[in-house]
Design an enzyme around this catalytic site. Structure first.
Site, PDB file in Angstrom:
ATOM      1  N   GLU A 132       0.849  -1.186   0.000  1.00 45.92           N
ATOM      2  CA  GLU A 132       0.000   0.000   0.000  1.00 45.92           C
ATOM      3  C   GLU A 132       0.887   1.239   0.000  1.00 45.92           C
ATOM      4  O   GLU A 132       2.104   1.136   0.227  1.00 45.92           O
ATOM      5  CB  GLU A 132      -0.922  -0.007   1.221  1.00 45.92           C
ATOM      6  CG  GLU A 132      -1.890  -1.177   1.219  1.00 45.92           C
ATOM      7  CD  GLU A 132      -2.870  -1.164   2.387  1.00 45.92           C
ATOM      8  OE1 GLU A 132      -3.673  -2.100   2.472  1.00 45.92           O
ATOM      9  OE2 GLU A 132      -2.823  -0.214   3.199  1.00 45.92           O
ATOM     10  N   PRO A 133       0.309   2.427  -0.234  1.00 45.15           N
ATOM     11  CA  PRO A 133       1.135   3.637  -0.258  1.00 45.15           C
ATOM     12  C   PRO A 133       1.952   3.845   1.012  1.00 45.15           C
ATOM     13  O   PRO A 133       3.076   4.344   0.956  1.00 45.15           O
ATOM     14  CB  PRO A 133       0.101   4.754  -0.460  1.00 45.15           C
ATOM     15  CG  PRO A 133      -1.020   4.101  -1.200  1.00 45.15           C
ATOM     16  CD  PRO A 133      -1.083   2.710  -0.655  1.00 45.15           C
ATOM     17  N   GLY A 166       4.967  -0.756   2.733  1.00 40.32           N
ATOM     18  CA  GLY A 166       5.706  -1.531   1.752  1.00 40.32           C
ATOM     19  C   GLY A 166       6.421  -2.666   2.453  1.00 40.32           C
ATOM     20  O   GLY A 166       5.905  -3.770   2.600  1.00 40.32           O
ATOM     21  N   THR A 224       1.839  -4.861  -9.992  1.00 41.47           N
ATOM     22  CA  THR A 224       2.149  -5.308 -11.338  1.00 41.47           C
ATOM     23  C   THR A 224       0.876  -5.862 -11.971  1.00 41.47           C
ATOM     24  O   THR A 224       0.156  -6.636 -11.345  1.00 41.47           O
ATOM     25  CB  THR A 224       3.235  -6.401 -11.310  1.00 41.47           C
ATOM     26  OG1 THR A 224       4.407  -5.878 -10.694  1.00 41.47           O
ATOM     27  CG2 THR A 224       3.577  -6.870 -12.714  1.00 41.47           C
ATOM     28  N   GLN A 284      29.494  -1.169 -19.555  1.00 38.47           N
ATOM     29  CA  GLN A 284      30.908  -0.779 -19.603  1.00 38.47           C
ATOM     30  C   GLN A 284      31.628  -1.466 -20.769  1.00 38.47           C
ATOM     31  O   GLN A 284      32.454  -0.852 -21.451  1.00 38.47           O
ATOM     32  CB  GLN A 284      31.593  -1.134 -18.288  1.00 38.47           C
ATOM     33  CG  GLN A 284      33.005  -0.586 -18.143  1.00 38.47           C
ATOM     34  CD  GLN A 284      33.027   0.919 -17.960  1.00 38.47           C
ATOM     35  OE1 GLN A 284      32.019   1.520 -17.573  1.00 38.47           O
ATOM     36  NE2 GLN A 284      34.152   1.545 -18.256  1.00 38.47           N
ATOM     37  N   GLY A 329      30.985   0.312 -23.851  1.00 43.49           N
ATOM     38  CA  GLY A 329      31.479   1.686 -23.875  1.00 43.49           C
ATOM     39  C   GLY A 329      30.367   2.673 -24.182  1.00 43.49           C
ATOM     40  O   GLY A 329      29.253   2.576 -23.654  1.00 43.49           O
ATOM     41  N   GLY A 330      30.658   3.618 -25.062  1.00 42.88           N
ATOM     42  CA  GLY A 330      29.668   4.633 -25.410  1.00 42.88           C
ATOM     43  C   GLY A 330      28.407   4.033 -25.994  1.00 42.88           C
ATOM     44  O   GLY A 330      27.291   4.526 -25.744  1.00 42.88           O
ATOM     45  N   GLU A 381       9.093  -7.558  -4.279  1.00 39.18           N
ATOM     46  CA  GLU A 381       8.871  -8.748  -3.449  1.00 39.18           C
ATOM     47  C   GLU A 381       9.841  -8.850  -2.281  1.00 39.18           C
ATOM     48  O   GLU A 381      10.386  -9.909  -1.968  1.00 39.18           O
ATOM     49  CB  GLU A 381       8.888 -10.010  -4.325  1.00 39.18           C
ATOM     50  CG  GLU A 381       7.751  -9.973  -5.334  1.00 39.18           C
ATOM     51  CD  GLU A 381       7.490 -11.285  -6.023  1.00 39.18           C
ATOM     52  OE1 GLU A 381       7.819 -12.341  -5.457  1.00 39.18           O
ATOM     53  OE2 GLU A 381       6.946 -11.256  -7.131  1.00 39.18           O
ATOM     54  N   THR A 413      12.616  -5.847  -0.535  1.00 40.93           N
ATOM     55  CA  THR A 413      13.893  -5.254  -0.930  1.00 40.93           C
ATOM     56  C   THR A 413      15.047  -6.146  -0.490  1.00 40.93           C
ATOM     57  O   THR A 413      14.901  -7.010   0.380  1.00 40.93           O
ATOM     58  CB  THR A 413      14.078  -3.866  -0.301  1.00 40.93           C
ATOM     59  OG1 THR A 413      14.212  -4.030   1.128  1.00 40.93           O
ATOM     60  CG2 THR A 413      12.909  -2.944  -0.605  1.00 40.93           C
TER      61      THR A 413
END
Length: 390
Positions: free
Chosen positions: A135-136, A139, A166, A343, A346-347, A370, A372
Site C-alpha cells: 500500500e502507499p 511496503g 504489477t 561498460q 562503452g559509449g 517482493e 527489498t
C-alpha cells in the site's frame, strides 16, 4: 537495434518432458518475444497476446496441479522457464512470475470447491492475475496495511488502496490482502477479487525507470463487494498466506534476474568479439576478458543457488532462508552484470541503440520488488542468528 535471440543455456533437466518444455519456451522466446522486445518496451506496450499464447501453450500454470489445468512441473523446471522468458524480455518473465504468485493463495489455501470453480480459468483459460499486498504507506512493513474488509451478511465489503501492483488495471483477478481484525499480522485476510468488480479501479500507471511495458499502478477498492466464498483460507490467515506466497515468488524473481543477467552477458560477449580496436577484437584484452569471466561466474553461481532452493521446495523441505538468499544474490548479480555489460559496450552501451542500457535499468527494480534486498538480509540474518532482541 532489435534484441538478440537468447543464447541456449546448457540445462540439466530431470525429464524428457522438461526438455521438450524448454524447447517450446525457447521457440516462443525467439519468435514471439525477443524480436519485438526493444520496440515494445520503448513504446510502453504490454504484450497481452504473448500471455494468451502462453496460456494456450500451458505455460501459465506450470507448477500447479494438472487436475485444475496446471502443468505438474517441479519448481526446478518452472524457474528455468522463467529464466528463458526473462532473457528474451523481462516484462514477460516477471509477468509470469507475478501471475503464478497471484494464483498461489487459491492453489495452496483454497477449498476444493474454490479451486474447481476458479483455477482452470486462471491456469489455462487466458486470465491474468495480480498480487495486491503493498500500500502507499506499507511496503516493507506489510503487516501495517490499512485496506479493510468488513463483513456484511454473506459478503465482505473491501475499501482501501493498494500500491505498486504489477498488472494493475489490466489483471482479470487480484489476490488482495485486507484487514478484517485487530492491528498486526493476525488481523489480515486474503480475498480473490475479480478484475471487473464494481468499485475497483486503477490509477494511471507509474512512470518507471525500466520495465515500461509492464504496467504498475495503484488499485483503488471503493466498497468492493465479494462473497465469503472468495475468502482464501481462514479469517486472520491472510498474512501467513502472503508470506508463504512470497517465499516462492522470490525464487521467481531470482530466476528472472539470472535470465536478465544472461542476456546482458550474451550481448557483451557478442559485442566484444566483434568490436575491433588496435587491430584485434577487444575480447582479446585481458582486462575485458576478466570482466566477462566474472560476469559468467556470477551468473552460474546465481543459477545454482536458485535451483538448489527450488529442489528443497520440491522435496517439501523448508526453503525460506535459501529463497531469500537466492533473491538477494541473483538480483545483486543482475545489477552488477548489466552495469558491466554497459561498460563493455562503452559509449554504445549508454545509448538506446543497444539493449544493454535497458537491461541495466530493468535490473534495478529486481533489487526492490517482493521484498527489498535489505529485507532479504534481515530474513537471512534471522535464520542465521535468531530474531532481533528488543
Amino acid at each position: 537495434m532489435p534484441d538478440r535471440a537468447p543464447q541456449p543455456v546448457d540445462r540439466q533437466l530431470p525429464t524428457d518432458e522438461a526438455r521438450d518444455l524448454i524447447s517450446l519456451v525457447r521457440d516462443i522466446a525467439q519468435h514471439e518475444i525477443a524480436q519485438k522486445a526493444a520496440e515494445e518496451e520503448d513504446a510502453g506496450r504490454f504484450p497481452r497476446e504473448v500471455f494468451t499464447l502462453m496460456s494456450r501453450s500451458g505455460l501459465l500454470g506450470l507448477p500447479y496441479d494438472s487436475e485444475y489445468g496446471g502443468g505438474d512441473q517441479p519448481y526446478e523446471v518452472y524457474l528455468q522457464v522463467l529464466e528463458e522468458l526473462a532473457a528474451a524480455r523481462l516484462t514477460v518473465g516477471l509477468g509470469l512470475s507475478v501471475h503464478t504468485l497471484a494464483a498461489y493463495g487459491l492453489a495452496a489455501y483454497g477449498t476444493k470447491e474454490q479451486q474447481t470453480e476458479h483455477l482452470p480459468a486462471m491456469l489455462g483459460g487466458g486470465l491474468l492475475g495480480a498480487y495486491a499486498l503493498s500500500e502507499p504507506a506499507s511496503g516493507s512493513d506489510a503487516a501495517s496495511l490499512r485496506t479493510k474488509a468488513v463483513r456484511d451478511g454473506d459478503d465482505w465489503v473491501i475499501t482501501g488502496t493498494k500500491a505498486w501492483i504489477t498488472h494493475g488495471g489490466i489483471a482479470d483477478f487480484y489476490t488482495v490482502m485486507a484487514r478484517t481484525g485487530a492491528e498486526g499480522p493476525r488481523g489480515i485476510t486474503a480475498f480473490l477479487v475479480p478484475g471487473d468488480a464494481e468499485g475497483l479501479s486503477a490509477a494511471a500507471p507509474e512512470k518507471k525507470m525500466g520495465l515500461k511495458g509492464s504496467p504498475t499502478a495503484q488499485i483503488h477498492l471503493d466498497g468492493v463487494r465479494v462473497s465469503d466464498d472468495r475468502r482464501l483460507g481462514e479469517e486472520g490467515q491472510g498474512f501467513a498466506i502472503a508470506l508463504s506466497a512470497l517465499d516462492s515468488g522470490r525464487l521467481g524473481i531470482a530466476a528472472c534476474a539470472v535470465g536478465l543477467a544472461q542476456a546482458a552477458l550474451d550481448e557483451a560477449v557478442a559485442y566484444a568479439t566483434d568490436r575491433q580496436q588496435f587491430g584485434r577484437p577487444i575480447a582479446d584484452f585481458q582486462g575485458l576478458r576478466f570482466m566477462l569471466a566474472d560476469m559468467a561466474t556470477q551468473i552460474e553461481a546465481g543459477r545454482a543457488l536458485y535451483l538448489a532452493a527450488a529442489r528443497l521446495r520440491d522435496a517439501g523441505r523448508p526453503f525460506a532462508r535459501q529463497a531469500a538468499m537466492a533473491k538477494l544474490f541473483c538480483t545483486d548479480t543482475a545489477m552488477k552484470v548489466t552495469t558491466d555489460a554497459v561498460q563493455v559496450l562503452g559509449g554504445y552501451g549508454y545509448t538506446a541503440d543497444f539493449p544493454a542500457e535497458r537491461y541495466m535499468r530493468e535490473a534495478k527494480v529486481l533489487q526492490i520488488v517482493e521484498g527489498t534486498n535489505q529485507i532479504q538480509r534481515m530474513v537471512i540474518a534471522r535464520h542465521v542468528a535468531g530474531p532481533e532482541t528488543r
